[in-house]
Design a protein around this motif. Structure first.
Motif, short mmCIF file in Angstrom:
data_model
loop_
_atom_site.label_atom_id
_atom_site.label_comp_id
_atom_site.label_asym_id
_atom_site.label_seq_id
_atom_site.Cartn_x
_atom_site.Cartn_y
_atom_site.Cartn_z
N ALA A 177 -23.79 23.68 55.94
CA ALA A 177 -23.99 24.23 54.61
C ALA A 177 -24.52 23.17 53.64
N LEU A 178 -24.01 21.94 53.74
CA LEU A 178 -24.47 20.88 52.86
C LEU A 178 -25.93 20.55 53.15
N ALA A 179 -26.31 20.54 54.41
CA ALA A 179 -27.72 20.31 54.75
C ALA A 179 -28.59 21.40 54.13
N GLY A 180 -28.11 22.64 54.15
CA GLY A 180 -28.85 23.72 53.52
C GLY A 180 -29.03 23.50 52.03
N LEU A 181 -27.98 23.03 51.36
CA LEU A 181 -28.07 22.74 49.93
C LEU A 181 -29.05 21.62 49.65
N VAL A 182 -29.01 20.57 50.46
CA VAL A 182 -29.91 19.42 50.28
C VAL A 182 -31.36 19.88 50.40
N MET A 183 -31.64 20.70 51.41
CA MET A 183 -33.02 21.15 51.62
C MET A 183 -33.44 22.13 50.53
N ALA A 184 -32.57 23.03 50.15
CA ALA A 184 -32.91 24.00 49.10
C ALA A 184 -33.20 23.31 47.78
N ALA A 185 -32.45 22.24 47.49
CA ALA A 185 -32.66 21.48 46.26
C ALA A 185 -33.83 20.52 46.37
N LYS A 186 -34.40 20.39 47.58
CA LYS A 186 -35.51 19.49 47.83
C LYS A 186 -35.19 18.05 47.38
N LEU A 187 -33.99 17.60 47.72
CA LEU A 187 -33.65 16.23 47.41
C LEU A 187 -34.60 15.28 48.15
N PRO A 188 -35.00 14.20 47.53
CA PRO A 188 -35.97 13.29 48.16
C PRO A 188 -35.32 12.40 49.20
N VAL A 189 -34.96 12.99 50.32
CA VAL A 189 -34.34 12.24 51.42
C VAL A 189 -35.02 12.62 52.73
N ARG A 190 -34.86 11.74 53.69
CA ARG A 190 -35.20 12.04 55.08
C ARG A 190 -33.88 12.45 55.74
N LEU A 191 -33.66 13.74 55.89
CA LEU A 191 -32.38 14.28 56.31
C LEU A 191 -32.30 14.42 57.83
N THR A 192 -31.19 13.98 58.38
CA THR A 192 -30.83 14.29 59.76
C THR A 192 -29.45 14.94 59.76
N LEU A 193 -29.35 16.09 60.39
CA LEU A 193 -28.07 16.78 60.59
C LEU A 193 -27.74 16.71 62.07
N LEU A 194 -26.54 16.23 62.38
CA LEU A 194 -26.08 16.15 63.78
C LEU A 194 -24.79 16.94 63.92
N VAL A 195 -24.77 17.88 64.86
CA VAL A 195 -23.57 18.66 65.15
C VAL A 195 -23.28 18.62 66.64
N PRO A 196 -22.31 17.82 67.06
CA PRO A 196 -21.83 17.91 68.44
C PRO A 196 -20.95 19.13 68.57
N ALA A 197 -21.39 20.11 69.37
CA ALA A 197 -20.74 21.42 69.44
C ALA A 197 -20.17 21.64 70.84
N VAL A 198 -18.86 21.85 70.92
CA VAL A 198 -18.16 21.97 72.20
C VAL A 198 -16.99 22.93 72.07
N GLU A 199 -16.48 23.36 73.22
CA GLU A 199 -15.13 23.92 73.31
C GLU A 199 -14.28 22.95 74.12
N ASN A 200 -13.11 22.62 73.61
CA ASN A 200 -12.18 21.77 74.37
C ASN A 200 -11.31 22.69 75.21
N ALA A 201 -11.78 22.96 76.42
CA ALA A 201 -11.15 23.94 77.29
C ALA A 201 -10.46 23.25 78.48
N ILE A 202 -9.89 24.07 79.34
CA ILE A 202 -9.18 23.57 80.52
C ILE A 202 -9.77 24.20 81.77
N SER A 203 -10.17 23.37 82.72
CA SER A 203 -10.60 23.84 84.04
C SER A 203 -10.50 22.66 84.99
N GLY A 204 -10.99 22.84 86.19
CA GLY A 204 -10.85 21.79 87.19
C GLY A 204 -11.56 20.51 86.85
#
Length: 457
Positions: free
Chosen positions: A257-284
Protein backbone atom coordinates in the motif's frame (compact mmCIF):
# COMPACT_ATOMS: atom_id res chain seq x y z
CA UNK A 1 -21.13 4.08 -1.44
CA UNK A 2 -18.43 6.52 -0.45
CA UNK A 3 -18.55 7.68 3.19
CA UNK A 4 -17.23 11.12 2.11
CA UNK A 5 -18.97 13.26 -0.48
CA UNK A 6 -17.91 16.55 -1.99
CA UNK A 7 -19.60 19.75 -0.89
CA UNK A 8 -21.58 21.35 -3.72
CA UNK A 9 -22.45 25.00 -3.99
CA UNK A 10 -26.01 26.02 -3.25
CA UNK A 11 -28.50 25.14 -0.55
CA UNK A 12 -27.21 23.24 2.48
CA UNK A 13 -29.08 19.97 3.06
CA UNK A 14 -26.71 18.14 5.43
CA UNK A 15 -27.36 17.74 9.16
CA UNK A 16 -24.67 19.52 11.15
CA UNK A 17 -22.48 17.68 13.67
CA UNK A 18 -20.97 19.70 16.51
CA UNK A 19 -18.13 18.30 18.62
CA UNK A 20 -18.39 19.29 22.28
CA UNK A 21 -16.55 18.80 25.55
CA UNK A 22 -17.07 19.97 29.13
CA UNK A 23 -15.45 23.31 28.43
CA UNK A 24 -17.62 24.15 25.42
CA UNK A 25 -20.95 22.76 26.56
CA UNK A 26 -22.26 25.95 28.16
CA UNK A 27 -21.76 27.94 24.97
CA UNK A 28 -23.41 25.18 22.95
CA UNK A 29 -26.47 25.06 25.19
CA UNK A 30 -26.83 28.83 24.98
CA UNK A 31 -27.53 28.46 21.24
CA UNK A 32 -30.24 25.80 21.66
CA UNK A 33 -33.95 26.39 21.91
CA UNK A 34 -35.98 25.36 24.94
CA UNK A 35 -37.17 22.08 23.45
CA UNK A 36 -33.61 21.02 22.58
CA UNK A 37 -32.34 21.90 26.06
CA UNK A 38 -35.15 19.86 27.56
CA UNK A 39 -34.29 16.96 25.28
CA UNK A 40 -30.65 17.00 26.40
CA UNK A 41 -31.70 17.02 30.03
CA UNK A 42 -34.20 14.20 29.50
CA UNK A 43 -31.66 11.98 27.70
CA UNK A 44 -28.94 12.60 30.29
CA UNK A 45 -26.39 13.71 27.71
CA UNK A 46 -22.93 14.44 29.09
CA UNK A 47 -20.16 15.85 26.86
CA UNK A 48 -17.74 12.94 27.31
CA UNK A 49 -15.93 11.33 24.34
CA UNK A 50 -18.30 9.12 22.38
CA UNK A 51 -21.54 10.50 23.87
CA UNK A 52 -24.14 11.25 21.19
CA UNK A 53 -27.27 13.39 21.09
CA UNK A 54 -29.60 13.89 18.12
CA UNK A 55 -31.36 17.19 18.69
CA UNK A 56 -34.93 17.37 17.38
CA UNK A 57 -36.12 19.99 14.93
CA UNK A 58 -39.26 20.75 12.98
CA UNK A 59 -38.52 18.25 10.22
CA UNK A 60 -36.55 15.63 12.18
CA UNK A 61 -32.97 15.83 13.42
CA UNK A 62 -31.82 19.44 13.56
CA UNK A 63 -28.25 18.93 14.80
CA UNK A 64 -26.02 16.23 16.23
CA UNK A 65 -23.87 16.76 19.31
CA UNK A 66 -21.00 14.36 19.88
CA UNK A 67 -18.62 14.34 22.83
CA UNK A 68 -15.01 14.54 21.71
CA UNK A 69 -11.47 14.86 22.97
CA UNK A 70 -9.95 17.80 21.12
CA UNK A 71 -6.57 16.06 21.24
CA UNK A 72 -7.89 12.97 19.40
CA UNK A 73 -9.43 14.29 16.18
CA UNK A 74 -9.34 10.89 14.45
CA UNK A 75 -11.66 9.43 17.07
CA UNK A 76 -14.13 12.34 17.17
CA UNK A 77 -16.32 11.14 14.29
CA UNK A 78 -14.86 7.66 13.86
CA UNK A 79 -17.83 5.76 15.32
CA UNK A 80 -20.60 7.86 13.74
CA UNK A 81 -21.04 6.35 10.24
CA UNK A 82 -22.99 3.45 11.74
CA UNK A 83 -24.26 5.07 14.94
CA UNK A 84 -26.08 7.80 13.05
CA UNK A 85 -29.08 7.10 10.82
CA UNK A 86 -28.30 6.84 7.13
CA UNK A 87 -28.17 10.28 5.62
CA UNK A 88 -25.88 13.19 4.86
CA UNK A 89 -24.04 15.08 7.59
CA UNK A 90 -21.49 17.86 7.82
CA UNK A 91 -19.09 19.00 10.53
CA UNK A 92 -20.30 22.31 11.96
CA UNK A 93 -18.09 25.38 12.13
CA UNK A 94 -18.62 25.34 15.89
CA UNK A 95 -16.84 22.58 17.77
CA UNK A 96 -13.79 21.62 19.79
CA UNK A 97 -12.01 19.61 17.09
CA UNK A 98 -9.82 21.92 15.02
CA UNK A 99 -8.37 19.49 12.47
CA UNK A 100 -11.33 18.90 10.17
CA UNK A 101 -9.31 16.76 7.74
CA UNK A 102 -8.31 14.29 10.45
CA UNK A 103 -11.89 14.23 11.75
CA UNK A 104 -13.11 13.44 8.24
CA UNK A 105 -10.44 10.76 7.85
CA UNK A 106 -11.63 9.18 11.10
CA UNK A 107 -15.17 9.14 9.74
CA UNK A 108 -14.06 7.47 6.49
CA UNK A 109 -11.94 4.85 8.24
CA UNK A 110 -14.75 4.14 10.69
CA UNK A 111 -17.10 3.50 7.76
CA UNK A 112 -14.96 0.58 6.55
CA UNK A 113 -16.49 -2.89 6.54
CA UNK A 114 -14.97 -6.06 5.12
CA UNK A 115 -17.82 -7.37 2.96
CA UNK A 116 -16.17 -9.91 0.67
CA UNK A 117 -17.96 -12.85 2.26
CA UNK A 118 -20.90 -11.20 4.03
CA UNK A 119 -22.90 -8.20 2.90
CA UNK A 120 -22.92 -5.18 5.19
CA UNK A 121 -26.11 -4.82 7.23
CA UNK A 122 -26.53 -1.19 6.18
CA UNK A 123 -24.83 1.63 4.36
CA UNK A 124 -22.76 4.13 6.32
CA UNK A 125 -23.93 7.68 6.84
CA UNK A 126 -22.13 10.15 4.60
CA UNK A 127 -20.09 13.21 5.54
CA UNK A 128 -19.87 16.29 3.34
CA UNK A 129 -16.32 17.62 2.97
CA UNK A 130 -14.60 20.25 0.85
CA UNK A 131 -13.18 19.25 -2.56
CA UNK A 132 -9.64 19.84 -1.26
CA UNK A 133 -10.23 17.56 1.72
CA UNK A 134 -11.61 14.83 -0.52
CA UNK A 135 -8.61 15.07 -2.86
CA UNK A 136 -6.14 14.98 0.03
CA UNK A 137 -7.75 12.06 1.84
CA UNK A 138 -8.78 9.79 -1.05
CA UNK A 139 -5.34 8.18 -1.64
CA UNK A 140 -4.77 7.54 2.09
CA UNK A 141 -8.25 6.07 2.50
CA UNK A 142 -7.71 3.79 -0.50
CA UNK A 143 -4.30 2.65 0.80
CA UNK A 144 -5.67 1.97 4.28
CA UNK A 145 -8.55 0.04 2.77
CA UNK A 146 -6.11 -2.05 0.77
CA UNK A 147 -4.10 -2.96 3.88
CA UNK A 148 -7.28 -3.90 5.74
CA UNK A 149 -8.67 -5.94 2.86
CA UNK A 150 -5.43 -7.83 2.29
CA UNK A 151 -5.07 -8.67 5.98
CA UNK A 152 -8.72 -9.59 6.48
CA UNK A 153 -8.82 -12.00 3.54
CA UNK A 154 -8.29 -15.61 4.68
CA UNK A 155 -5.29 -17.46 3.35
CA UNK A 156 -7.39 -19.61 1.02
CA UNK A 157 -7.82 -16.45 -1.05
CA UNK A 158 -4.64 -14.63 0.04
CA UNK A 159 -1.66 -16.83 -0.65
CA UNK A 160 1.71 -15.83 -2.09
CA UNK A 161 0.27 -15.72 -5.60
CA UNK A 162 -2.45 -13.29 -4.48
CA UNK A 163 0.10 -10.92 -2.97
CA UNK A 164 1.92 -11.07 -6.29
CA UNK A 165 -1.31 -10.17 -8.08
CA UNK A 166 -1.86 -7.14 -5.82
CA UNK A 167 1.64 -5.95 -6.70
CA UNK A 168 1.08 -6.52 -10.41
CA UNK A 169 -2.08 -4.41 -10.24
CA UNK A 170 -0.08 -1.50 -8.82
CA UNK A 171 2.56 -2.05 -11.48
CA UNK A 172 -0.01 -1.93 -14.27
CA UNK A 173 -1.57 1.26 -12.90
CA UNK A 174 1.74 3.07 -12.46
CA UNK A 175 3.76 1.53 -15.30
CA UNK A 176 6.20 -0.23 -13.00
CA UNK A 177 8.14 -3.44 -13.65
CA UNK A 178 7.65 -6.71 -11.75
CA UNK A 179 10.01 -9.65 -11.43
CA UNK A 180 9.48 -12.87 -9.45
CA UNK A 181 11.53 -15.79 -8.21
CA UNK A 182 9.18 -18.73 -7.57
CA UNK A 183 9.89 -22.11 -5.95
CA UNK A 184 13.34 -23.48 -6.75
CA UNK A 185 14.14 -20.28 -8.67
CA UNK A 186 14.77 -18.84 -5.20
CA UNK A 187 17.70 -21.25 -4.77
CA UNK A 188 19.01 -20.40 -8.22
CA UNK A 189 18.72 -16.69 -7.35
CA UNK A 190 20.44 -17.17 -3.97
CA UNK A 191 17.48 -16.59 -1.65
CA UNK A 192 17.89 -19.72 0.49
CA UNK A 193 16.09 -18.60 3.65
CA UNK A 194 12.94 -17.58 1.80
CA UNK A 195 12.92 -20.99 0.13
CA UNK A 196 13.58 -22.84 3.38
CA UNK A 197 10.61 -21.23 5.15
CA UNK A 198 8.13 -21.71 2.31
CA UNK A 199 9.14 -25.00 0.71
CA UNK A 200 6.80 -27.16 2.84
CA UNK A 201 3.66 -25.53 1.47
CA UNK A 202 1.74 -26.72 -1.58
CA UNK A 203 1.99 -23.10 -2.69
CA UNK A 204 5.56 -22.38 -3.77
CA UNK A 205 7.36 -19.56 -1.98
CA UNK A 206 8.31 -16.52 -3.99
CA UNK A 207 10.07 -13.19 -3.90
CA UNK A 208 8.25 -10.41 -5.73
CA UNK A 209 10.14 -7.32 -6.86
CA UNK A 210 8.55 -4.14 -8.21
CA UNK A 211 10.70 -1.30 -9.58
CA UNK A 212 9.51 2.19 -10.54
CA UNK A 213 10.88 5.66 -11.10
CA UNK A 214 13.88 7.29 -12.73
CA UNK A 215 17.23 5.63 -12.14
CA UNK A 216 18.74 9.04 -11.39
CA UNK A 217 16.49 9.59 -8.34
CA UNK A 218 17.40 8.52 -4.78
CA UNK A 219 16.86 4.80 -4.28
CA UNK A 220 14.17 3.74 -1.81
CA UNK A 221 13.54 0.11 -0.92
CA UNK A 222 10.35 -1.00 0.85
CA UNK A 223 10.20 -4.57 2.17
CA UNK A 224 7.18 -6.38 3.59
CA UNK A 225 7.01 -9.70 5.41
CA UNK A 226 4.58 -11.80 3.41
CA UNK A 227 3.94 -14.89 5.54
CA UNK A 228 0.44 -15.63 4.30
CA UNK A 229 -0.16 -18.17 7.05
CA UNK A 230 2.06 -19.22 9.93
CA UNK A 231 1.50 -22.60 11.53
CA UNK A 232 4.76 -22.13 13.41
CA UNK A 233 6.24 -24.94 11.35
CA UNK A 234 7.46 -28.00 13.26
CA UNK A 235 7.53 -25.79 16.37
CA UNK A 236 3.80 -25.64 15.84
CA UNK A 237 1.69 -22.95 17.42
CA UNK A 238 -1.15 -23.84 19.79
CA UNK A 239 -4.62 -23.36 18.33
CA UNK A 240 -5.23 -19.98 19.93
CA UNK A 241 -1.87 -18.72 18.66
CA UNK A 242 -2.59 -19.96 15.14
CA UNK A 243 -6.18 -18.69 14.90
CA UNK A 244 -5.43 -15.29 13.37
CA UNK A 245 -2.25 -16.11 11.50
CA UNK A 246 -3.84 -15.09 8.21
CA UNK A 247 -2.67 -11.63 9.32
CA UNK A 248 1.01 -12.59 9.33
CA UNK A 249 1.36 -10.98 5.90
CA UNK A 250 0.43 -7.59 7.40
CA UNK A 251 3.92 -6.25 6.77
CA UNK A 252 3.58 -7.06 3.07
CA UNK A 253 0.19 -5.35 3.01
CA UNK A 254 1.75 -2.18 4.44
CA UNK A 255 4.67 -2.20 2.01
CA UNK A 256 2.40 -2.78 -0.99
CA UNK A 257 0.00 0.00 0.00
CA UNK A 258 2.84 2.41 0.80
CA UNK A 259 4.45 1.69 -2.57
CA UNK A 260 1.12 2.53 -4.18
CA UNK A 261 1.01 5.86 -2.33
CA UNK A 262 4.59 6.69 -3.33
CA UNK A 263 3.86 6.02 -6.99
CA UNK A 264 0.50 7.81 -6.99
CA UNK A 265 2.14 10.88 -5.44
CA UNK A 266 4.96 10.61 -8.01
CA UNK A 267 7.61 11.08 -5.35
CA UNK A 268 11.01 11.61 -6.99
CA UNK A 269 12.52 8.27 -5.99
CA UNK A 270 13.78 5.12 -7.64
CA UNK A 271 11.44 2.72 -5.83
CA UNK A 272 12.00 -0.96 -5.22
CA UNK A 273 9.32 -3.01 -3.45
CA UNK A 274 10.35 -6.46 -2.19
CA UNK A 275 7.84 -8.95 -0.78
CA UNK A 276 9.05 -12.40 0.23
CA UNK A 277 5.76 -14.33 0.15
CA UNK A 278 5.45 -17.77 1.77
CA UNK A 279 3.31 -20.06 3.86
CA UNK A 280 5.06 -21.50 6.91
CA UNK A 281 3.54 -24.96 6.63
CA UNK A 282 4.33 -28.49 7.79
CA UNK A 283 5.21 -31.43 5.54
CA UNK A 284 7.99 -33.92 5.05
CA UNK A 285 10.39 -31.32 3.70
CA UNK A 286 9.71 -28.62 6.30
CA UNK A 287 12.75 -26.96 7.84
CA UNK A 288 13.67 -28.44 11.20
CA UNK A 289 14.89 -27.01 14.49
CA UNK A 290 18.67 -27.32 14.41
CA UNK A 291 18.99 -26.92 10.65
CA UNK A 292 21.70 -24.50 9.52
CA UNK A 293 21.04 -22.25 6.51
CA UNK A 294 23.67 -20.27 4.66
CA UNK A 295 21.92 -16.98 3.88
CA UNK A 296 22.28 -14.72 0.86
CA UNK A 297 24.59 -12.47 2.88
CA UNK A 298 26.89 -15.44 3.59
CA UNK A 299 26.03 -15.70 7.29
CA UNK A 300 25.19 -19.16 8.58
CA UNK A 301 22.03 -19.23 10.70
CA UNK A 302 20.93 -22.03 13.00
CA UNK A 303 17.16 -22.52 13.11
CA UNK A 304 16.55 -22.46 16.83
CA UNK A 305 12.78 -22.16 16.35
CA UNK A 306 10.79 -22.64 13.14
CA UNK A 307 8.20 -20.18 14.44
CA UNK A 308 10.76 -17.36 14.16
CA UNK A 309 10.33 -17.55 10.41
CA UNK A 310 9.57 -13.92 9.59
CA UNK A 311 13.12 -12.79 10.22
CA UNK A 312 14.33 -15.59 7.97
CA UNK A 313 12.29 -14.49 4.95
CA UNK A 314 13.23 -10.87 5.59
CA UNK A 315 16.98 -11.39 5.94
CA UNK A 316 17.52 -12.45 2.33
CA UNK A 317 15.36 -9.56 1.12
CA UNK A 318 17.35 -7.13 3.29
CA UNK A 319 20.64 -8.47 1.95
CA UNK A 320 19.38 -8.12 -1.62
CA UNK A 321 18.22 -4.56 -0.91
CA UNK A 322 21.54 -3.59 0.68
CA UNK A 323 23.39 -4.75 -2.45
CA UNK A 324 21.72 -1.87 -4.30
CA UNK A 325 23.16 0.72 -1.83
CA UNK A 326 19.88 2.65 -1.63
CA UNK A 327 19.34 5.91 0.19
CA UNK A 328 16.94 4.15 2.56
CA UNK A 329 15.57 0.70 3.36
CA UNK A 330 12.29 0.38 5.28
CA UNK A 331 10.86 -3.00 6.26
CA UNK A 332 7.44 -3.76 7.73
CA UNK A 333 6.63 -6.96 9.58
CA UNK A 334 4.19 -8.55 11.99
CA UNK A 335 7.32 -9.90 13.58
CA UNK A 336 6.97 -10.50 17.33
CA UNK A 337 4.40 -10.96 20.04
CA UNK A 338 6.99 -9.39 22.32
CA UNK A 339 6.37 -6.00 20.70
CA UNK A 340 2.69 -6.34 21.59
CA UNK A 341 3.55 -7.25 25.17
CA UNK A 342 5.84 -4.22 25.42
CA UNK A 343 3.65 -1.63 23.67
CA UNK A 344 0.20 -3.13 23.29
CA UNK A 345 -1.74 -3.71 20.06
CA UNK A 346 -2.13 -0.07 18.98
CA UNK A 347 1.49 1.11 19.08
CA UNK A 348 3.96 -0.29 16.51
CA UNK A 349 7.59 -0.67 17.54
CA UNK A 350 10.07 1.33 15.51
CA UNK A 351 13.73 0.37 15.21
CA UNK A 352 16.35 2.25 13.21
CA UNK A 353 20.11 2.65 13.04
CA UNK A 354 19.86 6.44 12.64
CA UNK A 355 18.62 8.85 15.31
CA UNK A 356 17.81 11.47 12.67
CA UNK A 357 15.50 9.02 10.85
CA UNK A 358 13.73 8.20 14.10
CA UNK A 359 13.22 11.85 14.93
CA UNK A 360 11.83 12.58 11.49
CA UNK A 361 9.34 9.72 11.26
CA UNK A 362 8.18 10.13 14.86
CA UNK A 363 7.52 13.80 14.14
CA UNK A 364 5.53 12.83 11.06
CA UNK A 365 3.59 10.29 13.11
CA UNK A 366 2.59 12.98 15.62
CA UNK A 367 1.35 15.31 12.88
CA UNK A 368 -0.91 12.72 11.24
CA UNK A 369 -1.96 11.00 14.51
CA UNK A 370 -0.55 7.64 13.41
CA UNK A 371 1.47 6.68 16.50
CA UNK A 372 4.83 4.90 16.60
CA UNK A 373 7.22 4.23 19.47
CA UNK A 374 10.95 3.72 19.17
CA UNK A 375 12.64 0.75 20.83
CA UNK A 376 16.42 0.36 21.05
CA UNK A 377 18.79 -1.77 19.02
CA UNK A 378 20.57 -2.82 22.23
CA UNK A 379 23.51 -4.66 20.71
CA UNK A 380 24.67 -6.42 23.92
CA UNK A 381 21.54 -8.56 23.48
CA UNK A 382 23.08 -10.14 20.40
CA UNK A 383 24.40 -12.73 22.83
CA UNK A 384 20.84 -14.05 23.13
CA UNK A 385 21.11 -15.26 19.52
CA UNK A 386 24.43 -17.08 19.86
CA UNK A 387 24.88 -20.51 18.27
CA UNK A 388 27.63 -23.02 18.85
CA UNK A 389 27.42 -24.44 15.30
CA UNK A 390 26.60 -21.37 13.16
CA UNK A 391 27.39 -17.66 13.06
CA UNK A 392 24.20 -17.03 15.04
CA UNK A 393 20.69 -18.40 15.53
CA UNK A 394 17.30 -17.05 14.51
CA UNK A 395 16.06 -17.20 18.13
CA UNK A 396 17.23 -18.29 21.56
CA UNK A 397 16.12 -19.73 24.88
CA UNK A 398 15.46 -16.40 26.59
CA UNK A 399 12.00 -14.83 26.44
CA UNK A 400 13.42 -11.43 27.33
CA UNK A 401 13.50 -8.52 24.83
CA UNK A 402 12.00 -10.55 21.99
CA UNK A 403 11.24 -7.56 19.77
CA UNK A 404 14.76 -6.20 20.29
CA UNK A 405 16.51 -9.47 19.51
CA UNK A 406 14.38 -9.93 16.36
CA UNK A 407 15.41 -6.46 15.19
CA UNK A 408 19.03 -7.22 16.07
CA UNK A 409 18.84 -10.33 13.92
CA UNK A 410 17.65 -8.23 10.97
CA UNK A 411 20.33 -5.62 11.61
CA UNK A 412 23.03 -8.23 10.97
CA UNK A 413 22.01 -8.11 7.29
CA UNK A 414 22.20 -4.31 6.99
CA UNK A 415 25.64 -2.69 6.51
CA UNK A 416 26.58 -0.05 9.07
CA UNK A 417 26.67 2.55 6.31
CA UNK A 418 23.10 1.81 5.22
CA UNK A 419 20.09 3.89 6.40
CA UNK A 420 17.52 1.39 7.66
CA UNK A 421 14.20 1.41 9.50
CA UNK A 422 12.17 -1.55 10.77
CA UNK A 423 8.56 -1.44 11.93
CA UNK A 424 7.20 -4.30 14.04
CA UNK A 425 3.45 -3.82 13.60
CA UNK A 426 0.42 -5.78 14.82
CA UNK A 427 -1.67 -4.91 11.73
CA UNK A 428 -4.82 -5.83 13.61
CA UNK A 429 -7.59 -4.51 15.85
CA UNK A 430 -8.78 -7.05 18.40
CA UNK A 431 -12.04 -5.11 18.84
CA UNK A 432 -13.89 -2.07 17.54
CA UNK A 433 -12.67 1.45 18.31
CA UNK A 434 -13.73 4.73 16.71
CA UNK A 435 -12.16 4.83 13.22
CA UNK A 436 -10.65 1.39 13.81
CA UNK A 437 -13.09 -1.49 13.24
CA UNK A 438 -12.17 -5.00 14.30
CA UNK A 439 -9.82 -6.85 11.98
CA UNK A 440 -6.96 -5.89 9.71
CA UNK A 441 -5.44 -2.47 10.30
CA UNK A 442 -2.91 -0.08 8.79
CA UNK A 443 -0.49 1.03 11.51
CA UNK A 444 2.31 3.39 10.60
CA UNK A 445 1.23 3.68 6.96
CA UNK A 446 0.25 7.35 7.12
CA UNK A 447 3.24 8.22 9.30
CA UNK A 448 5.70 6.71 6.84
CA UNK A 449 3.98 8.24 3.82
CA UNK A 450 4.25 11.71 5.33
CA UNK A 451 7.88 11.02 6.31
CA UNK A 452 8.76 9.89 2.79
CA UNK A 453 6.87 12.80 1.25
CA UNK A 454 8.91 15.22 3.36
CA UNK A 455 12.22 13.42 2.85
CA UNK A 456 11.87 13.32 -0.95
CA UNK A 457 9.83 16.48 -1.48
Amino acid sequence: MSPLIERKSGKRTAILIETVDAGSMAATEARLDAAQKQWLAATGFRPVPGALALLPGVDGVARVLVGADRHLPMAALGALPYRLPEGVYELAAEGVVDDRDLAALGWALGAYRFDRYRAAERKPAQLVVSPSTLRALAPVIAATTQVRNLVNTPTEDMGPEHLAQAIREHAEEHKAKVREWVGDELLEGNFPTIHAVGRASHRPPRLIELTWGKASNPKLVLIGKGVCFDTGGLDIKPSDGMRWMKKDMGGAAHAIALAGLVMAAKLPVRLTLLVPAVENAISGNAMRPGDVIRTRAGHTVEVDNTDAEGRLVLCDALAFAAEQSPDLIVDFATLTGAARVALGPELPALFTNRDTLADHVLGAADVVHDPLWRLPLWRPYRRMLESYVADFANAGPSRHAGAVTAALYLERFVPDSQNWMHLDTYSWNDGDRPAHPRGGEAQGLRAFFRFLSERYA
